[in-house]
Design a protein around this motif. Structure first.
Motif, PDB file in Angstrom:
ATOM      1  N   GLN A  19       1.441  -1.436   0.188  1.00  0.00           N
ATOM      2  CA  GLN A  19      -0.179  -0.099  -0.098  1.00  0.00           C
ATOM      3  C   GLN A  19       0.835   1.460  -0.139  1.00  0.00           C
ATOM      4  O   GLN A  19       0.030   2.095  -0.538  1.00  0.00           O
ATOM      5  CB  GLN A  19      -0.770   0.174   1.633  1.00  0.00           C
ATOM      6  N   ALA A  22       2.676   1.629  -3.601  1.00  0.00           N
ATOM      7  CA  ALA A  22       1.185   1.997  -4.501  1.00  0.00           C
ATOM      8  C   ALA A  22       0.511   3.621  -4.155  1.00  0.00           C
ATOM      9  O   ALA A  22       0.999   4.381  -5.176  1.00  0.00           O
ATOM     10  CB  ALA A  22      -0.359   1.574  -4.070  1.00  0.00           C
ATOM     11  N   ASN A  23       0.567   4.401  -3.125  1.00  0.00           N
ATOM     12  CA  ASN A  23       0.276   5.676  -2.732  1.00  0.00           C
ATOM     13  C   ASN A  23       1.428   6.274  -2.733  1.00  0.00           C
ATOM     14  O   ASN A  23       1.114   7.616  -3.156  1.00  0.00           O
ATOM     15  CB  ASN A  23      -0.559   5.386  -1.762  1.00  0.00           C
ATOM     16  N   ALA A  77      -8.812  -1.633   2.368  1.00  0.00           N
ATOM     17  CA  ALA A  77      -7.638  -1.978   1.199  1.00  0.00           C
ATOM     18  C   ALA A  77      -7.263  -3.081   2.178  1.00  0.00           C
ATOM     19  O   ALA A  77      -6.480  -3.820   1.094  1.00  0.00           O
ATOM     20  CB  ALA A  77      -7.088  -0.546   1.125  1.00  0.00           C
ATOM     21  N   MET A 143      -5.884  -7.281  -7.371  1.00  0.00           N
ATOM     22  CA  MET A 143      -5.564  -5.278  -8.488  1.00  0.00           C
ATOM     23  C   MET A 143      -5.493  -4.297  -6.844  1.00  0.00           C
ATOM     24  O   MET A 143      -5.762  -4.517  -5.363  1.00  0.00           O
ATOM     25  CB  MET A 143      -7.138  -5.523  -8.530  1.00  0.00           C
ATOM     26  N   GLN A 145      -4.482  -0.284  -6.116  1.00  0.00           N
ATOM     27  CA  GLN A 145      -4.991   0.353  -6.217  1.00  0.00           C
ATOM     28  C   GLN A 145      -4.038   1.428  -5.776  1.00  0.00           C
ATOM     29  O   GLN A 145      -3.784   1.074  -4.044  1.00  0.00           O
ATOM     30  CB  GLN A 145      -6.745   1.107  -5.371  1.00  0.00           C
ATOM     31  N   ASN A 147      -2.013   5.504  -6.289  1.00  0.00           N
ATOM     32  CA  ASN A 147      -1.198   6.716  -7.375  1.00  0.00           C
ATOM     33  C   ASN A 147      -0.906   6.622  -8.700  1.00  0.00           C
ATOM     34  O   ASN A 147       0.198   5.180  -8.448  1.00  0.00           O
ATOM     35  CB  ASN A 147      -0.322   7.298  -6.507  1.00  0.00           C
ATOM     36  N   PRO A 148      -1.618   6.866  -9.827  1.00  0.00           N
ATOM     37  CA  PRO A 148      -1.511   6.221 -10.513  1.00  0.00           C
ATOM     38  C   PRO A 148      -0.218   6.519 -11.340  1.00  0.00           C
ATOM     39  O   PRO A 148       1.011   6.096 -12.232  1.00  0.00           O
ATOM     40  CB  PRO A 148      -2.327   6.351 -11.715  1.00  0.00           C
TER      41      PRO A 148
END
Length: 202
Positions: A19, A22-23, A77, A143, A145, A147-148
Motif C-alpha cells: 500500500q 502504491a500510494n 484496502a 488488484m 489501487q 497513485n497512477p
C-alpha cells in the motif's frame, strides 16, 4: 495461536508495504526487508526465526491488532488485498510444480540477496518477475489501487510484486501452522489475545 498471529502479522506487514509503494512510491526499508528476507529462509526451528525475531514484526502486529479491534482502526484496502493473497496462496499450494519452480528460483535469488542486500532494486526486480511469471497466473490477479503516477513506474511495480510474493509466503506459513478462514470467525478473540501478548513482549 501466537505462531499463527505472527504469520498473519507478517502477511499484513507485507501488504502494508504494498500500500505504501502504491500510494507514496516508496516503502519502509526495514519492515520490507524483514518480509523479503523471509523468502530466503527455507528451514527454521521456530516461526519467529523466519523473520529474525518478533521485534521485526512489530509493524505487522500493530496492523493486525488494528484490523481485529474494530471499524475505526480497520483498513478495508489491506483486508481486501490480504484475503486475495490467502486465496492465491491456496492455488499456489495446490500446484506442486509451481512450488518447486519458485523454491528453486528463490535459492538462486538468495545468492544475489546475500551479495547486494534483500531490498536491492535488482533483487526486488527478480522477485517481482518471479511473482508475475509463476504465482500471479495461478489465480485472480490481485488488484492494487494507488497513485497512477507511481503504479506506472516499472520499479514500483516490481517492488509491489516482490512484497506480494512475501505476503504469499506468510499466507503459506499461516496455513502450514493450521490457520484457516474459520479462524477469522471462530478464533478472532484468541488471535487478538495472542497479538496483544506478542506486542507486550516487544
Amino acid at each position: 495461536m501466537k505462531d499463527r498471529a505472527l504469520a498473519l502479522a507478517a502477511l499484513l506487514q507485507a501488504v502494508e508495504q504494498v500500500q505504501l509503494m502504491a500510494n507514496q512510491g516508496q516503502t519502509q526499508t526495514e519492515p520490507l526487508g524483514t518480509c523479503i528476507n523471509s523468502l530466503f529462509v527455507f528451514d527454521a526451528e521456530q516461526t519467529e526465526d523466519i523473520y529474525g525475531n518478533r521485534h521485526q514484526l512489530k509493524p505487522g502486529l500493530k496492523r493486525l491488532l488494528n484490523q481485529l479491534q474494530g471499524e475505526s482502526t480497520r483498513d478495508n484496502a489491506v483486508i481486501r488485498i490480504a484475503l486475495n493473497v490467502l486465496h492465491l496462496e491456496r492455488q499456489f499450494n495446490r500446484n506442486a510444480q509451481a512450488m518447486q519452480t519458485v523454491h528453486a528460483a528463490l535459492q538462486d535469488i538468495k545468492l544475489q540477496a546475500e551479495t547486494s542486500g534483500a531490498t536491492h532494486p535488482d533483487v526486488l526486480a527478480a522477485l517481482g518477475k518471479l511473482y508475475a511469471d509463476k504465482i500471479s497466473p495461478l489465480g485472480p490477479k490481485i488488484m492494487v489501487q494507488g497513485n497512477p503516477v507511481y503504479l506506472a513506474q516499472a520499479q514500483v511495480v516490481s517492488e509491489v510484486r516482490a512484497a506480494l510474493l512475501a505476503a504469499v509466503r506468510a499466507a503459506l506459513l499461516w496455513r502450514q501452522l493450521g490457520g484457516s478462514y474459520w479462524d477469522f470467525f471462530l478464533s478472532r478473540s484468541r488471535i487478538t489475545e495472542a497479538t496483544r501478548s506478542l506486542l507486550g513482549m516487544i
